[in-house]
Design an enzyme around this catalytic site. Structure first.
Site, PDB file in Angstrom:
ATOM      1  N   GLU A 159       0.836  -1.207   0.000  1.00 42.77           N
ATOM      2  CA  GLU A 159       0.000   0.000   0.000  1.00 42.77           C
ATOM      3  C   GLU A 159       0.864   1.249   0.000  1.00 42.77           C
ATOM      4  OE1 GLU A 159      -1.735   3.322   2.265  1.00 42.77           O
ATOM      5  OE2 GLU A 159      -0.962   1.660   3.449  1.00 42.77           O
TER       6      GLU A 159
ATOM      7  N   ASP B 296       0.644   3.793  -3.154  1.00 38.72           N
ATOM      8  CA  ASP B 296       0.271   5.193  -2.953  1.00 38.72           C
ATOM      9  C   ASP B 296       1.201   6.103  -3.742  1.00 38.72           C
ATOM     10  OD1 ASP B 296      -1.132   7.398  -1.440  1.00 38.72           O
ATOM     11  OD2 ASP B 296       0.914   7.673  -0.669  1.00 38.72           O
TER      12      ASP B 296
ATOM     13  N   ASP C 182      -6.861   1.388   0.906  1.00 38.47           N
ATOM     14  CA  ASP C 182      -5.528   0.844   1.187  1.00 38.47           C
ATOM     15  C   ASP C 182      -5.246  -0.399   0.361  1.00 38.47           C
ATOM     16  OD1 ASP C 182      -5.138   2.881   3.007  1.00 38.47           O
ATOM     17  OD2 ASP C 182      -5.288   1.600   4.786  1.00 38.47           O
TER      18      ASP C 182
ATOM     19  N   GLU D 171      -4.611   0.517  -3.247  1.00 38.12           N
ATOM     20  CA  GLU D 171      -3.236   1.000  -3.404  1.00 38.12           C
ATOM     21  C   GLU D 171      -2.246  -0.158  -3.326  1.00 38.12           C
ATOM     22  OE1 GLU D 171      -3.384   5.584  -1.805  1.00 38.12           O
ATOM     23  OE2 GLU D 171      -3.136   3.983  -0.318  1.00 38.12           O
TER      24      GLU D 171
END
Length: 131
Positions: free
Chosen positions: A47, A51, A120, A123
């Site tokens: 994650e 991101d 999350d 990502e």
């Protein structure tokens, strides 16, 4: 009953991406509630990577799409496109929540449908694609 591989294949079809290393996708869908020790893997590291990858891709697309816009005009667009709410909406269209692995208690609490968890995990999936 579906096997782990069959379940992941359905998600790969929805993502239109086939993972050379399916363990990355499996990890991207593993909630921290399943960790029994600090060395157990969950989606958190992927994650973190996803991101940054998403932010870079969206920033590049915005610069290309709006070549004369200042950073001050681009920043709110970027923030909206990579917001948790937006990512959770995308995750819901992919039905990502049904693929997230977590404890029975977390499932019963609806954790797999929380915006923050969906965002999350989405990502993390991006991070897994990148790797």
């Amino acid at each position: 009953m579906e096997t782990k591989g069959q379940n992941l294949m359905k998600l790969e079809q929805a993502l239109r991406h086939s993972f050379a290393n399916s363990e990355l996708l499996y990890r991207a869908l593993t909630h921290s509630s399943l960790k029994k020790s600090a060395s157990d893997l969950s989606y958190q590291r992927l994650e973190f990577l996803g991101d940054r990858v998403l932010g870079l891709i969206i920033a590049e697309l915005l610069i290309e799409r709006f070549p004369n816009s200042s950073e001050g005009k681009l920043a709110p667009r970027l923030a909206a496109l990579v917001s948790g709410r937006t990512l959770a909406e995308i995750a819901r269209t992919l039905k990502l929540g049904k693929f997230i692995r977590m404890t029975d208690g977390e499932l019963a609490a609806g954790t797999n449908d929380r915006d923050s968890v969906l965002a999350d995990c989405f990502e993390a999936v991006i991070g897994a694609v990148y790797q």
